[in-house]
Design an enzyme around this catalytic site. Structure first.
Site, PDB file in Angstrom:
ATOM      1  N   LYS A   1       0.841  -1.208   0.000  1.00  0.00           N
ATOM      2  CA  LYS A   1       0.000   0.000   0.000  1.00  0.00           C
ATOM      3  C   LYS A   1       0.870   1.249   0.000  1.00  0.00           C
ATOM      4  O   LYS A   1       0.600   2.217  -0.726  1.00  0.00           O
ATOM      5  CB  LYS A   1      -0.940  -0.010   1.215  1.00  0.00           C
ATOM      6  CG  LYS A   1      -2.106  -0.976   1.040  1.00  0.00           C
ATOM      7  CD  LYS A   1      -2.871  -1.268   2.324  1.00  0.00           C
ATOM      8  CE  LYS A   1      -3.862  -2.410   2.069  1.00  0.00           C
ATOM      9  NZ  LYS A   1      -4.514  -2.920   3.277  1.00  0.00           N
TER      10      LYS A   1
ATOM     11  N   GLN B   1      -5.333  -1.944   9.285  1.00  0.00           N
ATOM     12  CA  GLN B   1      -5.205  -3.265   8.670  1.00  0.00           C
ATOM     13  C   GLN B   1      -5.841  -4.336   9.561  1.00  0.00           C
ATOM     14  O   GLN B   1      -5.576  -4.390  10.759  1.00  0.00           O
ATOM     15  CB  GLN B   1      -3.717  -3.564   8.415  1.00  0.00           C
ATOM     16  CG  GLN B   1      -3.452  -4.847   7.654  1.00  0.00           C
ATOM     17  CD  GLN B   1      -3.947  -4.824   6.215  1.00  0.00           C
ATOM     18  OE1 GLN B   1      -3.989  -3.778   5.562  1.00  0.00           O
ATOM     19  NE2 GLN B   1      -4.358  -5.964   5.707  1.00  0.00           N
TER      20      GLN B   1
ATOM     21  N   ASP C   1     -11.755   2.403   3.534  1.00  0.00           N
ATOM     22  CA  ASP C   1     -12.050   0.969   3.446  1.00  0.00           C
ATOM     23  C   ASP C   1     -13.556   0.715   3.278  1.00  0.00           C
ATOM     24  O   ASP C   1     -13.961  -0.373   2.889  1.00  0.00           O
ATOM     25  CB  ASP C   1     -11.613   0.278   4.755  1.00  0.00           C
ATOM     26  CG  ASP C   1     -10.348  -0.548   4.597  1.00  0.00           C
ATOM     27  OD1 ASP C   1     -10.098  -1.041   3.478  1.00  0.00           O
ATOM     28  OD2 ASP C   1      -9.631  -0.707   5.603  1.00  0.00           O
TER      29      ASP C   1
HETATM   30  N1  GUN Z   1      -7.413  -7.227   5.609  1.00  0.00           N
HETATM   31  C1  GUN Z   1      -7.724  -7.960   4.523  1.00  0.00           C
HETATM   32  N2  GUN Z   1      -8.319  -7.186   3.597  1.00  0.00           N
HETATM   33  C2  GUN Z   1      -8.398  -5.941   4.117  1.00  0.00           C
HETATM   34  C3  GUN Z   1      -8.906  -4.714   3.627  1.00  0.00           C
HETATM   35  O1  GUN Z   1      -9.436  -4.599   2.522  1.00  0.00           O
HETATM   36  N3  GUN Z   1      -8.778  -3.648   4.466  1.00  0.00           N
HETATM   37  C4  GUN Z   1      -8.226  -3.754   5.691  1.00  0.00           C
HETATM   38  N4  GUN Z   1      -8.173  -2.662   6.443  1.00  0.00           N
HETATM   39  N5  GUN Z   1      -7.749  -4.883   6.177  1.00  0.00           N
HETATM   40  C5  GUN Z   1      -7.831  -5.974   5.387  1.00  0.00           C
END
Ligand code: GUN
Length: 283
Positions: free
Chosen positions: A52, A96, A119
């Site tokens: 990211k 996350q 998100d």
């Molecule tokens: N863990 C797995 N996929 C995601 C996601 O799309 N966003 C976040 N914040 N954590 C994740």
């Protein structure tokens, strides 16, 4: 033989457009900013977080990473979120998942300002998706919708079968397909006759996290197959939730793993961060 839905190519096109839009905003004095919060040492999460960061840098988006120890008290994480909510350099906040067991995930997601919830996991944003007036769409399902759009196949009136009912993928994806006028079936571990549902589907979306559980002969001739699963088998090999080689015989179009949905998730995160920055300046 199925046409390959190439997530890498589609993601690269979108990222190019995002970079151009970011440049235009920067010229106007606004730099989109993303804060990524990682609690603990989960190796897969660390990989995602670093991807990211790199993607933000490549798109010209400012990003900050907050790495906290696995023992961080919930109150400390809530304090950090409150600080980021008030930080006007930050347009998007991503915590996350999964979080360590002692932290209540729902409480954390609700603490993020809905206007910075790139998100799309805050109950307010979930509700807005349910009512058909979304603010931020969750990144993985949004990426899936972009891939479907690229196939040129309209979802209107189609039978879409989603295997998996998670809050992150299955449920929001069902709502997005519904908004495109599909007839949606969500299957899960307690679905009595999964095969019967899948064989009838015009579009099959697999998001269960079980290696190659969707067999090739379950796929109707001419169906579109989207595989959200990423499963590690052995040391190095990654496979999806669909038996790719066998499903390719009947499918009209199919995503590979890796290189299908994966590259789209981070792309849509960049897109949502840009969108949030544009909203900040009333664009
Ligand atoms: N863990 C797995 N996929 C995601 C996601 O799309 N966003 C976040 N914040 N954590 C994740």
């Amino acid at each position: 033989m199925a046409e390959l839905i190439d997530g890498k190519v589609i993601a690269a096109e979108l990222r190019q457009q995002i970079s151009t839009d970011v440049e235009e905003l920067i010229v106007k004095g606004v730099t989109p900013g993303l804060a990524v919060v990682l609690v603990g040492e989960d190796p897969a999460s660390r990989v995602y977080v670093s991807m990211k960061e790199k993607a933000c840098a490549a798109a010209g988006i400012y990003s900050v990473e907050h790495k906290l120890s696995a023992e961080t008290p919930e109150a400390e994480l809530l304090d950090l979120i409150a600080q980021l909510n008030d930080d006007n350099k930050i347009d998007g906040i991503l915590v996350q998942l999964p979080l360590p067991k002692h932290i209540a995930e729902a409480k954390i997601l609700e603490a993020i300002s809905p206007s910075k919830d790139v998100d799309g996991f805050h109950p307010y944003n979930v509700g807005r998706l349910v009512t058909g007036d979304p603010v931020f769409k969750p990144c993985t399902p949004y990426g899936v919708m972009k891939l479907l759009e690229h196939t040129g196949v309209s979802l209107e009136g189609k039978d879409v079968v989603i295997v998996g009912r998670s809050n992150i993928v299955g449920k929001p994806l069902a709502l997005m397909c519904l908004a495109e006028h599909a007839t949606v079936t969500i299957c899960h571990s307690r679905t009595v006759d999964l095969v019967q549902k899948v064989v009838a589907a015009d579009v099959v979306i697999a998001a269960v996290g079980r290696p190659e559980m969707i067999k090739g002969d379950w796929i109707k001739k001419g169906a579109v197959v989207i595989d959200v699963g990423v499963n590690r088998v052995g040391e190095k090999k990654l496979v999806g939730d669909v038996d790719f080689a066998a499903a390719s015989i009947n499918a009209a179009a199919i995503t590979p793993v890796p290189g299908g949905v994966g590259p789209m998730t981070i792309t849509m995160l960049l897109y949502n961060t840009l969108l949030s920055a544009k909203r900040r300046v009333g664009q």
